[in-house]
Motif scaffolding. Structure first.
Motif, PDB file in Angstrom:
ATOM      1  N   MET A  88       0.811  -1.223   0.000  1.00 30.68           N
ATOM      2  CA  MET A  88       0.000   0.000   0.000  1.00 30.68           C
ATOM      3  C   MET A  88       0.844   1.273   0.000  1.00 30.68           C
ATOM      4  N   PHE A  89       2.108   1.162   0.433  1.00 35.26           N
ATOM      5  CA  PHE A  89       2.954   2.359   0.478  1.00 35.26           C
ATOM      6  C   PHE A  89       3.529   2.710  -0.885  1.00 35.26           C
ATOM      7  N   GLY A  90       3.242   1.877  -1.856  1.00 30.77           N
ATOM      8  CA  GLY A  90       3.698   2.178  -3.211  1.00 30.77           C
ATOM      9  C   GLY A  90       5.058   1.599  -3.508  1.00 30.77           C
ATOM     10  N   PRO A  91       5.497   1.739  -4.762  1.00 31.24           N
ATOM     11  CA  PRO A  91       6.756   1.146  -5.193  1.00 31.24           C
ATOM     12  C   PRO A  91       7.947   1.683  -4.401  1.00 31.24           C
ATOM     13  N   PRO A  92       9.063   0.936  -4.400  1.00 29.72           N
ATOM     14  CA  PRO A  92      10.261   1.415  -3.687  1.00 29.72           C
ATOM     15  C   PRO A  92      10.708   2.778  -4.223  1.00 29.72           C
ATOM     16  N   ASP A  93      11.401   3.511  -3.377  1.00 34.24           N
ATOM     17  CA  ASP A  93      11.743   4.898  -3.705  1.00 34.24           C
ATOM     18  C   ASP A  93      12.443   5.058  -5.058  1.00 34.24           C
ATOM     19  N   SER A 137       7.955   7.099  -9.561  1.00 32.21           N
ATOM     20  CA  SER A 137       8.158   8.171 -10.544  1.00 32.21           C
ATOM     21  C   SER A 137       7.739   9.545 -10.040  1.00 32.21           C
ATOM     22  N   HIS A 138       6.716   9.617  -9.191  1.00 34.74           N
ATOM     23  CA  HIS A 138       6.199  10.934  -8.807  1.00 34.74           C
ATOM     24  C   HIS A 138       6.770  11.461  -7.499  1.00 34.74           C
ATOM     25  N   SER A 139       7.476  10.576  -6.781  1.00 42.53           N
ATOM     26  CA  SER A 139       7.827  10.900  -5.398  1.00 42.53           C
ATOM     27  C   SER A 139       8.618  12.185  -5.205  1.00 42.53           C
ATOM     28  N   ALA A 140       9.706  12.334  -5.964  1.00 39.57           N
ATOM     29  CA  ALA A 140      10.612  13.452  -5.708  1.00 39.57           C
ATOM     30  C   ALA A 140       9.892  14.784  -5.882  1.00 39.57           C
ATOM     31  N   GLN A 141       9.153  14.921  -6.967  1.00 37.76           N
ATOM     32  CA  GLN A 141       8.438  16.168  -7.217  1.00 37.76           C
ATOM     33  C   GLN A 141       7.384  16.426  -6.136  1.00 37.76           C
ATOM     34  N   SER A 142       6.671  15.383  -5.745  1.00 41.11           N
ATOM     35  CA  SER A 142       5.646  15.549  -4.708  1.00 41.11           C
ATOM     36  C   SER A 142       6.250  15.962  -3.374  1.00 41.11           C
ATOM     37  N   MET A 143       7.449  15.471  -3.107  1.00 38.84           N
ATOM     38  CA  MET A 143       8.116  15.864  -1.861  1.00 38.84           C
ATOM     39  C   MET A 143       8.549  17.322  -1.958  1.00 38.84           C
ATOM     40  N   ALA A 144       9.044  17.723  -3.126  1.00 32.62           N
ATOM     41  CA  ALA A 144       9.480  19.106  -3.295  1.00 32.62           C
ATOM     42  C   ALA A 144       8.285  20.067  -3.126  1.00 32.62           C
ATOM     43  N   TRP A 145       7.132  19.638  -3.574  1.00 32.78           N
ATOM     44  CA  TRP A 145       5.927  20.470  -3.437  1.00 32.78           C
ATOM     45  C   TRP A 145       5.277  20.347  -2.058  1.00 32.78           C
ATOM     46  N   ILE A 160       3.591  17.959  -1.026  1.00 40.03           N
ATOM     47  CA  ILE A 160       2.355  17.172  -1.043  1.00 40.03           C
ATOM     48  C   ILE A 160       2.635  15.932  -0.200  1.00 40.03           C
ATOM     49  N   LYS A 161       3.785  15.344  -0.455  1.00 41.63           N
ATOM     50  CA  LYS A 161       4.268  14.216   0.355  1.00 41.63           C
ATOM     51  C   LYS A 161       5.334  14.723   1.299  1.00 41.63           C
ATOM     52  N   ARG A 162       5.404  14.123   2.471  1.00 40.29           N
ATOM     53  CA  ARG A 162       6.415  14.552   3.443  1.00 40.29           C
ATOM     54  C   ARG A 162       7.476  13.490   3.679  1.00 40.29           C
ATOM     55  N   HIS A 163       7.137  12.245   3.352  1.00 38.24           N
ATOM     56  CA  HIS A 163       8.074  11.140   3.582  1.00 38.24           C
ATOM     57  C   HIS A 163       8.046  10.214   2.382  1.00 38.24           C
ATOM     58  N   SER A 164       9.134   9.511   2.151  1.00 37.76           N
ATOM     59  CA  SER A 164       9.183   8.615   0.997  1.00 37.76           C
ATOM     60  C   SER A 164       8.408   7.327   1.292  1.00 37.76           C
ATOM     61  N   ASN A 165       8.081   6.608   0.232  1.00 41.84           N
ATOM     62  CA  ASN A 165       7.345   5.345   0.366  1.00 41.84           C
ATOM     63  C   ASN A 165       8.060   4.369   1.306  1.00 41.84           C
ATOM     64  N   ASP A 166       9.371   4.208   1.091  1.00 34.79           N
ATOM     65  CA  ASP A 166      10.127   3.233   1.885  1.00 34.79           C
ATOM     66  C   ASP A 166      10.212   3.635   3.355  1.00 34.79           C
ATOM     67  N   GLU A 167      10.309   4.951   3.578  1.00 32.00           N
ATOM     68  CA  GLU A 167      10.370   5.461   4.946  1.00 32.00           C
ATOM     69  C   GLU A 167       9.076   5.108   5.694  1.00 32.00           C
ATOM     70  N   LEU A 168       7.945   5.347   5.032  1.00 33.25           N
ATOM     71  CA  LEU A 168       6.653   5.083   5.665  1.00 33.25           C
ATOM     72  C   LEU A 168       6.435   3.584   5.858  1.00 33.25           C
ATOM     73  N   ARG A 169       6.875   2.802   4.871  1.00 31.54           N
ATOM     74  CA  ARG A 169       6.735   1.350   4.963  1.00 31.54           C
ATOM     75  C   ARG A 169       7.516   0.828   6.178  1.00 31.54           C
ATOM     76  N   GLN A 170       8.736   1.329   6.336  1.00 31.05           N
ATOM     77  CA  GLN A 170       9.558   0.908   7.471  1.00 31.05           C
ATOM     78  C   GLN A 170       8.877   1.289   8.793  1.00 31.05           C
ATOM     79  N   ARG A 171       8.333   2.492   8.838  1.00 31.30           N
ATOM     80  CA  ARG A 171       7.656   2.957  10.041  1.00 31.30           C
ATOM     81  C   ARG A 171       6.513   1.996  10.394  1.00 31.30           C
TER      82      ARG A 171
END
Ligand SMILES: [Fe+2]
Ligand SMILES: [Fe+2]
Lengths: 394, 94
Positions: free
Chosen positions: A222-227, A231-239, A241-252
């Motif tokens: 559910m956390f999405g593909p690995p970092d 494809s969208h992660s980096a831009q979403s973090m820069a904006w 919209i996202k605050r943490h990467s998929n892998d970070e949240l999965r580990q949490r």
């Protein structure tokens, strides 16, 4: 520029119309700089602010997918409402499924502030042109699945969603605050349900373990593909919209679940799960991303069934929507041709009370609510109401 | 018929003594249905004691483009705040 006291109305705030921020006197670099500065300062972007087209389309995609997941997610659990083992469990499950409908509506409302219509979003879902979370394409085979969904699926959703309460887009962040408040009951009822089973008979314990075995890995997906593949992660973090990467949240999520599983008396189906002293986290085995991609593509166990059910429900509800609209149109027409005594009598006491109330805050006239309400609207989270007025109507 | 039901903005008074606060929006064919839907959508856990629903089209908003000039007249009038004034040491209740 001269102050505008009566702003243009009926203009689309979204992709359907010109972005509002590109008004007279503002150059492209200026509005981009204002947007960048707001994001950098951790301020919220509100619907009528100028925003990059890609920011808008990214949000529409994400919020729509999120909204679709909430309403499709009603199906696997609703499957067990009629067979809940007690009235208590049945009432809880109905409340939970109703909450998920509500979450969908909060999110569709947030997506609409970006200039898409509700109908358009539903059409895209029904046509398979917008996705929903792959997790809901798995079947709920036993009553224990209701518990595993609450604990693991809602649990993963909470881990994902809590940071979204600080998302840079105001209406999305506000919807997430409401949702997160409601989610913790979802997770707890699931955990409690599983606990009842693991403290039960041998057969009940086995049923709980089997459900956990089937839902664990899809929950991690559910956390999405690995970092490195997202494809969208980096831009979403820069904006923001996202605050943490998929892998970070999965580990949490894994770190949270391991002790909870232990307290529950179930094992997590991963032989490679072990504490890593050095990292201070639990190591876990490789996720089957091939399965994830297959389910996303539409080849999961229940993709077809879920979409078919959704379309059918929508089609079967058409006559209700039409009848309600026809009733409203007829009522409005009668009102327009003059008030009759009958119509005045139709009005309930509650109706009259509501009309009296706003007068206390303003001039004593009937129908002052639209004038006074926007003034009372702003709260700590901002005043999203005002920004909605320029949306186009279908 | 494929026309969407109109959009309504929902305002909730969470308890007596507080103002109504914007909670979100919803679609409904008329005001009565909007109120009922608002109850189900925004007050499932006793979050409110009173609801307003307002057709979204009926709200007139200030324009974000004009934010600076529109609100500028307030910026250079610090004397509207009590902190603008000097109060001698030891003077109380002022
Ligand atoms: Fe939800
Ligand atoms: Fe939930």
């Amino acid at each position: 520029m001269t102050p505008v006291t009566s702003p243009p109305r009926g203009r689309a705030a979204g992709a359907d119309g010109p972005p509002d921020g590109s008004g007279p006197g503002l150059e492209a670099e200026d509005v981009q700089a204002a947007f960048d500065a707001a994001v950098a300062a951790d301020e919220r972007i509100e619907p009528r602010d100028w925003m990059p087209d890609t920011y808008r389309s990214t949000l529409v995609r994400q919020i729509a997918q999120h909204a679709h997941s909430e309403i499709i997610g009603m199906q696997p659990e609703a499957n067990w409402i009629t067979r809940a083992p007690s009235l208590r469990r049945k009432a809880i499950l109905m409340a939970k499924v109703q909450d998920e409908a509500g979450h969908g509506l909060y999110l569709y409302g947030a997506a609409e502030t970006l200039g898409t219509s509700r109908d358009e979003l539903l059409d895209k879902l029904h046509a398979g042109r917008q996705k929903y979370s792959s997790i809901f394409n798995y079947p709920t085979l036993t009553w224990a699945d209701v518990g595993a969904i609450g604990w693991l699926v809602d649990g993963a959703a909470i881990t994902n969603q809590v940071p979204l309460c600080r998302c840079s887009y105001g209406p999305y962040a506000r919807a997430m605050v409401r949702i997160c408040k409601e989610e913790s009951f979802h997770q707890r009822q699931g955990y409690e349900l599983l606990l009842a089973l693991t403290r039960g008979t041998e057969a009940q314990r086995a049923m709980a373990q089997d459900a956990v075995d089937r839902w664990w890995w899809p929950s991690l997906m559910m956390f999405g593909p690995p970092d490195d593949e997202s494809s969208h992660s980096a831009q979403s973090m820069a904006w923001k919209i996202k605050r943490h990467s998929n892998d970070e949240l999965r580990q949490r999520f894994v770190d949270i679940c391991v002790p909870q599983a232990e307290a529950l008396g179930v094992t997590l189906p991963d032989p490679e799960l072990r504490w890593n002293e050095e990292r201070g986290h639990w190591d876990f085995g490789a996720i089957d991303w091939q399965e994830f991609r297959e389910v996303l593509k539409g080849n999961g166990p229940c993709n077809e069934q879920r979409l078919h059910r959704r379309r059918t429900a929508h089609e079967n509800g058409a006559w209700v929507r039409e009848a309600a609209a026809a009733h409203a149109a007829k009522h409005t027409a009668t009102h327009a041709t003059g008030h009759t005594a009958d119509h005045a009598a139709d009005r309930t006491a509650a109706d009259r009370d509501d009309r009296v109330e706003p007068a206390a805050a303003g001039p004593a006239q009937p129908n002052t609510a639209p004038d006074t309400a926007p003034d009372t609207a702003p709260d700590g989270a901002g005043a999203p109401s005002a920004s909605r007025s320029t949306r186009s109507r279908a | 018929m494929s026309a969407e039901w109109p959009l309504w903005e929902v305002f909730v008074r969470s308890r007596r003594g507080l103002s109504h606060t914007h909670a979100g929006s919803l679609h409904a064919p008329d005001a009565q249905m909007a109120l009922r839907n608002a109850r189900d959508l925004f007050t499932r856990r006793s979050e409110g004691v009173s609801l307003w629903v307002v057709p979204s089209d009926e709200i007139t908003a200030s324009s974000p483009d004009e934010k600076d000039p529109f609100f500028a007249p307030a910026a250079d009038k610090p004397y509207r705040h009590p902190t603008f004034y000097e109060v001698p040491e030891g003077v109380r209740n002022l």
